[in-house]
Motif scaffolding. Structure first.
Motif, PDB file in Angstrom:
ATOM      1  N   SER A  75      30.310  83.070  41.573  1.00  0.00           N
ATOM      2  CA  SER A  75      30.461  82.835  40.121  1.00  0.00           C
ATOM      3  C   SER A  75      31.888  82.388  39.764  1.00  0.00           C
ATOM      4  CB  SER A  75      30.100  84.098  39.341  1.00  0.00           C
ATOM      5  OG  SER A  75      30.939  85.152  39.764  1.00  0.00           O
ATOM      6  N   GLU A  76      32.846  82.587  40.681  1.00  0.00           N
ATOM      7  CA  GLU A  76      34.235  82.167  40.398  1.00  0.00           C
ATOM      8  C   GLU A  76      34.477  80.677  40.650  1.00  0.00           C
ATOM      9  OE1 GLU A  76      37.561  84.610  41.560  1.00  0.00           O
ATOM     10  OE2 GLU A  76      36.203  86.267  41.989  1.00  0.00           O
ATOM     11  N   ILE A  77      33.526  80.034  41.338  1.00  0.00           N
ATOM     12  CA  ILE A  77      33.678  78.604  41.636  1.00  0.00           C
ATOM     13  C   ILE A  77      33.379  77.786  40.375  1.00  0.00           C
ATOM     14  CG2 ILE A  77      32.748  76.666  43.000  1.00  0.00           C
ATOM     15  CD1 ILE A  77      34.460  78.628  44.645  1.00  0.00           C
ATOM     16  N   ALA A  95      24.607  68.914  45.497  1.00  0.00           N
ATOM     17  CA  ALA A  95      25.523  69.864  44.845  1.00  0.00           C
ATOM     18  C   ALA A  95      24.755  70.783  43.887  1.00  0.00           C
ATOM     19  CB  ALA A  95      26.628  69.112  44.111  1.00  0.00           C
ATOM     20  N   CYS A  96      23.777  70.220  43.174  1.00  0.00           N
ATOM     21  CA  CYS A  96      22.969  71.041  42.252  1.00  0.00           C
ATOM     22  C   CYS A  96      22.170  72.080  43.028  1.00  0.00           C
ATOM     23  CB  CYS A  96      22.001  70.164  41.447  1.00  0.00           C
ATOM     24  SG  CYS A  96      22.833  69.087  40.280  1.00  0.00           S
ATOM     25  N   LEU A  97      21.607  71.659  44.171  1.00  0.00           N
ATOM     26  CA  LEU A  97      20.786  72.572  44.975  1.00  0.00           C
ATOM     27  C   LEU A  97      21.659  73.682  45.572  1.00  0.00           C
ATOM     28  CD1 LEU A  97      18.646  69.827  46.759  1.00  0.00           C
ATOM     29  CD2 LEU A  97      18.128  71.049  44.637  1.00  0.00           C
ATOM     30  N   VAL A  98      22.863  73.313  45.997  1.00  0.00           N
ATOM     31  CA  VAL A  98      23.797  74.302  46.562  1.00  0.00           C
ATOM     32  C   VAL A  98      24.251  75.277  45.466  1.00  0.00           C
ATOM     33  CG1 VAL A  98      26.094  74.587  47.601  1.00  0.00           C
ATOM     34  CG2 VAL A  98      24.570  72.786  48.435  1.00  0.00           C
ATOM     35  N   ALA A 104      26.094  80.033  41.988  1.00  0.00           N
ATOM     36  CA  ALA A 104      27.406  79.696  41.407  1.00  0.00           C
ATOM     37  C   ALA A 104      27.208  79.280  39.946  1.00  0.00           C
ATOM     38  CB  ALA A 104      28.065  78.576  42.210  1.00  0.00           C
ATOM     39  N   LYS A 105      26.895  80.285  39.130  1.00  0.00           N
ATOM     40  CA  LYS A 105      26.441  80.043  37.753  1.00  0.00           C
ATOM     41  C   LYS A 105      27.429  79.238  36.911  1.00  0.00           C
ATOM     42  CE  LYS A 105      22.617  82.636  37.874  1.00  0.00           C
ATOM     43  NZ  LYS A 105      21.420  81.899  38.229  1.00  0.00           N
ATOM     44  N   GLY A 106      28.721  79.393  37.196  1.00  0.00           N
ATOM     45  CA  GLY A 106      29.711  78.743  36.332  1.00  0.00           C
ATOM     46  C   GLY A 106      30.148  77.365  36.818  1.00  0.00           C
ATOM     47  N   ALA A 107      29.487  76.839  37.876  1.00  0.00           N
ATOM     48  CA  ALA A 107      29.991  75.599  38.490  1.00  0.00           C
ATOM     49  C   ALA A 107      29.181  74.378  38.081  1.00  0.00           C
ATOM     50  CB  ALA A 107      29.968  75.736  40.011  1.00  0.00           C
ATOM     51  N   TRP A 108      29.875  73.272  37.889  1.00  0.00           N
ATOM     52  CA  TRP A 108      29.222  71.965  37.820  1.00  0.00           C
ATOM     53  C   TRP A 108      29.494  71.289  39.167  1.00  0.00           C
ATOM     54  CZ3 TRP A 108      31.837  66.995  37.323  1.00  0.00           C
ATOM     55  CH2 TRP A 108      33.233  67.081  37.394  1.00  0.00           C
ATOM     56  N   GLY A 109      28.926  70.133  39.380  1.00  0.00           N
ATOM     57  CA  GLY A 109      29.198  69.508  40.674  1.00  0.00           C
ATOM     58  C   GLY A 109      28.449  68.217  40.866  1.00  0.00           C
ATOM     59  N   PHE A 110      28.737  67.586  41.982  1.00  0.00           N
ATOM     60  CA  PHE A 110      28.149  66.274  42.262  1.00  0.00           C
ATOM     61  C   PHE A 110      28.287  65.966  43.750  1.00  0.00           C
ATOM     62  CE2 PHE A 110      32.542  65.917  40.965  1.00  0.00           C
ATOM     63  CZ  PHE A 110      33.113  65.104  41.927  1.00  0.00           C
ATOM     64  N   ASP A 111      27.527  64.964  44.202  1.00  0.00           N
ATOM     65  CA  ASP A 111      27.630  64.511  45.591  1.00  0.00           C
ATOM     66  C   ASP A 111      28.588  63.329  45.667  1.00  0.00           C
ATOM     67  OD1 ASP A 111      25.690  66.355  46.052  1.00  0.00           O
ATOM     68  OD2 ASP A 111      24.181  64.947  46.781  1.00  0.00           O
TER      69      ASP A 111
END
Ligand code: UT7
Length: 331
Positions: A75-77, A95-98, A104-111
């Motif tokens: 959750s800190e990521i 990234a969404c699946l990971v 990692a509730k607080g994370a956004w992300g992308f490939d």
């Protein structure tokens, strides 16, 4: 690069699937030999996934190890960058699946797609979020299941690759350690030397694309080899020169693991200390975005990468993509 705020690696986790395919196994599938593979590539064996195991699974395992090493909760990521050329599917991003698998509730992300240079590109991309102060903790993962896109009747490509993943956590460095500088280049004129033509918008999947084996890796090995030997050393030289660093100052050289002969030629051209050169292609083959974090792990396990070491990372991959990163190791 902003010298006032640097990003540093605060944890490293890696994961390879347990199943191993040796060169002897390949002798039963295609016309090849352990001797040919060893002498031309340096590969002895590689790890391969079982059916149903995808890139997000390897990425998540590597990330869990990194989080445990750092002693923090997912959750800190705040952001997840997944470097891969073999996403679980075209969308949503791996990234969404990971993010979901890790919780990692607080994370956004992308490939990030840059083939064998993707881990270095992702490292710098993640570092920007730290340097600007936008985020405190970023997860950067290099993960590929290359065996999903290999033609096991093509002896020139199928013997080269393996599956694996590595993850690092990036945080702000309070001193002058961490990521120092980078040189990245692309040369798109090399696109047709290493590519997978089918499944995208140009050649959507049809019976014909399957029959023509367009969903597999296609490579002009010699063209890639020549480009890699020239460019990997070129970008490293540029990076060292502009930072006033001599090759003999480098404690640990961690290159992309595509071919032992490419690594040796690069190290020789740069004049690096032989003992600084990390090679683990014999155990893993070419895991594309996974090679550099896996080689970091090997270097640490062998006691050849220690806190305070000056480290040079380098890669060449499909695109062509080229990268080099200079950093002061921090864990
Ligand atoms: O990370 C992505 C970037 N990729 C790379 O960096 C790969 C760069 N390229 C290479 O590593 C090398 O070019 C290869 C390892 C792929 C090939 O080695 P090579 O020394 O360039 O071999 P070649 O392609 O010139 O082929 C030499 C011979 C050919 O036979 P003929 O035409 O001389 O009769 C090939 O058919 O070796 C043959 N060959 C094999 N023989 C036994 C190709 N693959 C195999 C094999 N076993 N697996």
């Amino acid at each position: 690069m902003n010298k006032a705020a640097r990003a540093k690696i605060t944890a490293l986790g890696t994961y390879v699937p347990p199943r191993v395919m040796t060169n002897t196994d390949f002798e039963k599938i295609v016309e090849t030999s352990n001797e040919w593979i060893m002498s031309r590539t340096g590969i002895r064996e590689r790890h391969v996934v079982d059916k149903g195991v995808a890139t997000s699974d390897l990425a998540t395992e590597a990330a869990r190890i990194a989080l445990a090493q750092r002693g923090i909760d997912a959750s800190e990521i705040e952001s997840i960058v997944v470097a891969t050329v073999t996403p679980d599917m075209l969308f949503p991003s791996t990234a969404c699946l990971v993010q979901d698998k890790l919780g990692a509730k607080g994370a956004w992300g992308f490939d990030l797609s840059a083939a064998c240079s993707a881990f270095l590109y992702a490292l710098q991309t993640g570092a920007q979020f730290i340097q600007t102060g936008a985020h405190k903790k970023v997860l950067v993962i290099g993960a590929d299941v290359m065996t999903a896109i290999l033609d096991y009747t093509d002896r020139a490509t199928c013997i080269l690759f393996g599956d694996g993943a590595g993850a690092v956590i990036l945080e702000r460095a309070e001193d002058d350690s961490g990521l120092i500088d980078f040189v990245h280049e692309v040369d798109g004129s090399g696109a047709c030397s290493l590519y997978m033509p089918g499944g995208g918008s140009l050649h959507p999947a049809t019976h014909e694309t399957v029959e023509k084996k367009m969903h597999f890796v296609h490579q002009d090995g010699q063209a890639v080899f020549k480009f890699a030997v020239r460019k990997m050393a070129d970008v490293c030289e540029t990076l060292l020169q502009r930072n006033g660093v001599k090759a003999s100052d480098i404690d640990c050289f961690i290159p992309h693991q595509a071919n032992q002969r490419i690594i040796n030629a690069t190290a020789e051209r740069l004049g690096l200390k032989p003992e600084s050169v990390i090679i683990n292609i014999d155990r893993y083959g070419n895991t594309t975005a996974g090679t550099i974090p896996l080689a970091m792990q090997t270097a640490r396990d062998e006691g050849r990468l220690k806190k305070g070491d000056l480290v040079l990372l380098a890669s060449v991959g499909a695109g062509f993509t080229v990268g080099a990163t200079l950093l002061r190791w921090t864990i």
